[in-house]
Structure formats: structure tokens, C-alpha cells
Design a protein around this motif. Structure first.
Motif, PDB file in Angstrom:
ATOM      1  N   SER A  69       0.606  -1.451   0.142  1.00 53.06           N
ATOM      2  CA  SER A  69       0.158   0.053  -0.275  1.00 53.06           C
ATOM      3  C   SER A  69       0.644   1.246  -0.202  1.00 53.06           C
ATOM      4  N   LEU A  70       1.844   1.384   0.891  1.00 52.61           N
ATOM      5  CA  LEU A  70       2.293   2.973   1.229  1.00 52.61           C
ATOM      6  C   LEU A  70       3.452   2.313  -0.474  1.00 52.61           C
ATOM      7  N   ASP A  71       3.911   1.453  -0.952  1.00 50.88           N
ATOM      8  CA  ASP A  71       5.006   1.559  -2.481  1.00 50.88           C
ATOM      9  C   ASP A  71       3.970   2.295  -2.965  1.00 50.88           C
ATOM     10  N   ALA A  72       2.577   2.053  -3.497  1.00 52.78           N
ATOM     11  CA  ALA A  72       1.615   1.981  -4.509  1.00 52.78           C
ATOM     12  C   ALA A  72       1.550   3.849  -4.400  1.00 52.78           C
ATOM     13  N   TYR A  73       1.070   4.213  -3.010  1.00 54.28           N
ATOM     14  CA  TYR A  73       1.139   5.582  -2.551  1.00 54.28           C
ATOM     15  C   TYR A  73       2.147   6.595  -3.111  1.00 54.28           C
TER      16      TYR A  73
END
Length: 369
Positions: A36-40
Motif C-alpha cells: 500500500s505504501l509503495d503504491a501511494y
């Protein structure tokens, strides 16, 4: 003491120190946290917050941040307002400051309590620990879910069945092995109140936010001028935004905070734009002593005041906007030019083109409280 007794003892001590809620989680990440953080970050939704990309490796996993950690104690502090948190957004001649910033900086109070809890734990069990309150690369919201404090609402913040959306979060990482609590289930159901309440459509309804459209980001974190297309959505919001949280139906269960540091200061309860727009930098520092608002800085704050004056149709402040046209700050000059253009058009009786900067003319709202 048994493991259950240690856990109960820590919980009791935390509540005694003034925390509103306590939960326990393992110091380990779930795979979806990093994804999720990487996509953000990859999608650029973090905007100017370069530190989110720079610290992503440590942020995504508690064991990377501190390999010795075995457990995380997640603590919540209630800051629920006693009245309508959005009342001031309906008074165009006043400035609206987010509920959490109407008095002293919460970091100071929460960190004092965290350190007191940490000292007591170290003296009682000889454990090692580290304390964090919003200033370190910690995935505090996922940890709060794992610790049972609440669930991630569609506004991306923690929602508690006891305190609604009004919880400050903090963590104690420790070498103690503590039995984790059960994660909290999602209780949003089909509700989209927070998504529909966002003035700038920063929420996608699937629990994702684009910071570049979020008023809190635009008035606090961003280093660039607010995009003209988003300026009308700011209304009179000068620092932060409570709209998505205030829309949450679970807020009806939240008892108003009794913490003196969180009760609004008189001068920040309903500040007049006419007073704020005349502040110089020294005056800004004096008015917002010990307040989180100082984090935004004088230039960004004053740009917000100018935008608010234009959004509210405060034509009596045109002279102040024009006085700022030659300000040394590019942020202030940009906002002053925009505000002066809109206010002049109102005085001249022109009907603004809805596609022009600022959109349609501001509508008259309620008189001052």
C-alpha cells in the motif's frame, strides 16, 4: 507476574497517565502494508512529502525501524470537540482552524505521557523501549488496527467505536513479549459520508487518499501554491480540515475531551480574517505560540488567509490583499493576486466565469457567531 498480568498492568498505568485507549500488537508488518505504501508513493499521491519516500523502508516494517522490538503498545488520546467542529466553516468572515490545532501542540502532552509510561515500564521490568508520537517513520494506523483500537475508515483515519475519528495515536516499541489484542473489524459498511463530505474530492471511496487534493496537506505540508482549481474548496479553512472526520456517524459516541490542552483558546475559537490578514511575522508567532499552526509557517498561513478572504467575498479586505501584491514571498504574492482579482470583480459587480480562477462567486453565508 504472568503475561496477562503484565499486559493488564501496562494498560492500567497508561489509562492512569491520561491515555484514553490502549492496545497491543506484535512488532511485525503485514505484507499489504508495504504494498500500500509503495503504491501511494509510486503514484505520487504523497505530493511534496519526500520524507515518505525516503523513509518507506523503515516505515513499512517495525522490525526494520528497530529489530529488537517484539511488541508495540498503541495508545490513543481522545480530542473530540464538544460542539459542531464545522460550525466556523459557515462564517465567511472568520478563519477556521482544525479542531486539533485550536490550543497547544498535542505532541508535547502525549510525549510527556509516553516518556512517563516508558520510565515506569523500564523500572518495573528492565525492558528496552522506544516511544513515538507522529514524528517517526511508523505505520501507526495499521498498527492501531492490529492493536484493536479501531479500523481504517474510508477517510483513511482510525475510527473507534468509543471515540469516533478523534484519536491522537502514539506508540511504545518494546522488547517485552506481550500477547497481542485482536484486530478491530471494519464497521463502515456501505457508508460513504466521509467521501461525500470532502470539499476537494481527495478520497476515492476505497480507503485511499490523494494528499495533493487534501486540504490538510494543502494548508500545512505543501510547499507550492494551492492549485487554483482547488482554492474554492478551501472555503475559510486556514490550517487543516475536519470535514471527513466530522461526517463520520461513529462520532456520536465520542465523549468530548476534558484535556485542558485540547480545549480551544479564545483567540483561536473564531478568529476574524480582518485581524489575521494584518498580522506580520512577529504577530503570527505571538498569536500561535505553542500552537501546531506554527508548523505551516507564516507565508503559507497568510496565503491561506488571503484565499479565505476571497472565497468568503470579504470585499472590505481588498485593500489588504492589494497591500500584499508586492510581498517578498512568492506564496503570498500569488494568493494576493488571486484574491485581489476576485474581490475587485465582486466590487465592480462582475459575474465571474465559472471556469475562471475561483469558480462561481462565493455565496453569502451566515453572520458571525
Amino acid at each position: 507476574m504472568s503475561g496477562a498480568d503484565v499486559k493488564a498492568s501496562i494498560r492500567a498505568k497508561a489509562l492512569e497517565l491520561g491515555f484514553s485507549d490502549v492496545g497491543f500488537a506484535r512488532a511485525q508488518a503485514l505484507p499489504e502494508w508495504k504494498a500500500s505504501l509503495d503504491a501511494y508513493v509510486a503514484e505520487g499521491r504523497h505530493g511534496d512529502m519526500a520524507w515518505m519516500a525516503e523513509t518507506a523502508g523503515r516505515r513499512a516494517d517495525p522490525n526494520v525501524l528497530w529489530p529488537e522490538a517484539r511488541s508495540v503498545i498503541v495508545l490513543g488520546t481522545n480530542y473530540a470537540p464538544s460542539g459542531d467542529p464545522l460550525k466556523l466553516t459557515r462564517f465567511p468572515e472568520r478563519g477556521n482552524i482544525s479542531v486539533y490545532a485550536r490550543n497547544r501542540d498535542y505532541h508535547d502532552l502525549v510525549k510527556r505521557r509516553l516518556k512517563a509510561l516508558g520510565r515506569w515500564m523500564a523500572e518495573t521490568w528492565g525492558c528496552e523501549l522506544k516511544v513515538f508520537v507522529d514524528t517517526a517513520p511508523v505505520m501507526e494506523k495499521p498498527l492501531a488496527v492490529q492493536a484493536g483500537l479501531g479500523w481504517r475508515g474510508r477517510h483513511t483515519n482510525i475510527v473507534s467505536r468509543r471515540f469516533g475519528s478523534w484519536l491522537f495515536l502514539a506508540e511504545v516499541f518494546t522488547t517485552l513479549e506481550i500477547e497481542p489484542d485482536a484486530p478491530e473489524a471494519d464497521h463502515c459498511g456501505s457508508c460513504r459520508a466521509c467521501v461525500e463530505a470532502c470539499p476537494t474530492q481527495a478520497l476515492d471511496g476505497e480507503g485511499r487518499i490523494d494528499a495533493r487534493r487534501c486540504i490538510s496537506y494543502l494548508t500545512i505540508e505543501s510547499k507550492s501554491p494551492v492549485p487554483e482549481g482547488l482554492r474554492p474548496g478551501l472555503g475559510n479553512r486556514l490550517y487543516g480540515c475536519d470535514d471527513c472526520m466530522a461526517a463520520c456517524p461513529w462520532d456520536k459516541f465520542a465523549p468530548p475531551t476534558r484535556e485542558p490542552d485540547f480545549l480551544p483558546r479564545v483567540e483561536l475559537t473564531a478568529p476574524r480574517l480582518a485581524d489575521l490578514i494584518r498580522l506580520d511575522e512577529a504577530g503570527f508567532r505571538e498569536v500561535f505560540t505553542a500552537s501546531p499552526v506554527k508548523r505551516a509557517g507564516y507565508e503559507r498561513f497568510m496565503a491561506g488567509v488571503l484565499i479565505a478572504a476571497a472565497n468568503g467575498g470579504q470585499v472590505d479586505l481588498l485593500a489588504e490583499a492589494e497591500r500584499r501584491l508586492n510581498d517578498p514571498s512568492p506564496l503570498i504574492r500569488d494568493a494576493a493576486e488571486w484574491a485581489a482579482l476576485l474581490l475587485r470583480s465582486l466590487i465592480e459587480g462582475d459575474q465571474r466565469d465559472p471556469q475562471a480562477p475561483g469558480g462561481s462567486p462565493p455565496r453569502p453565508l451566515a453572520p458571525a457567531p
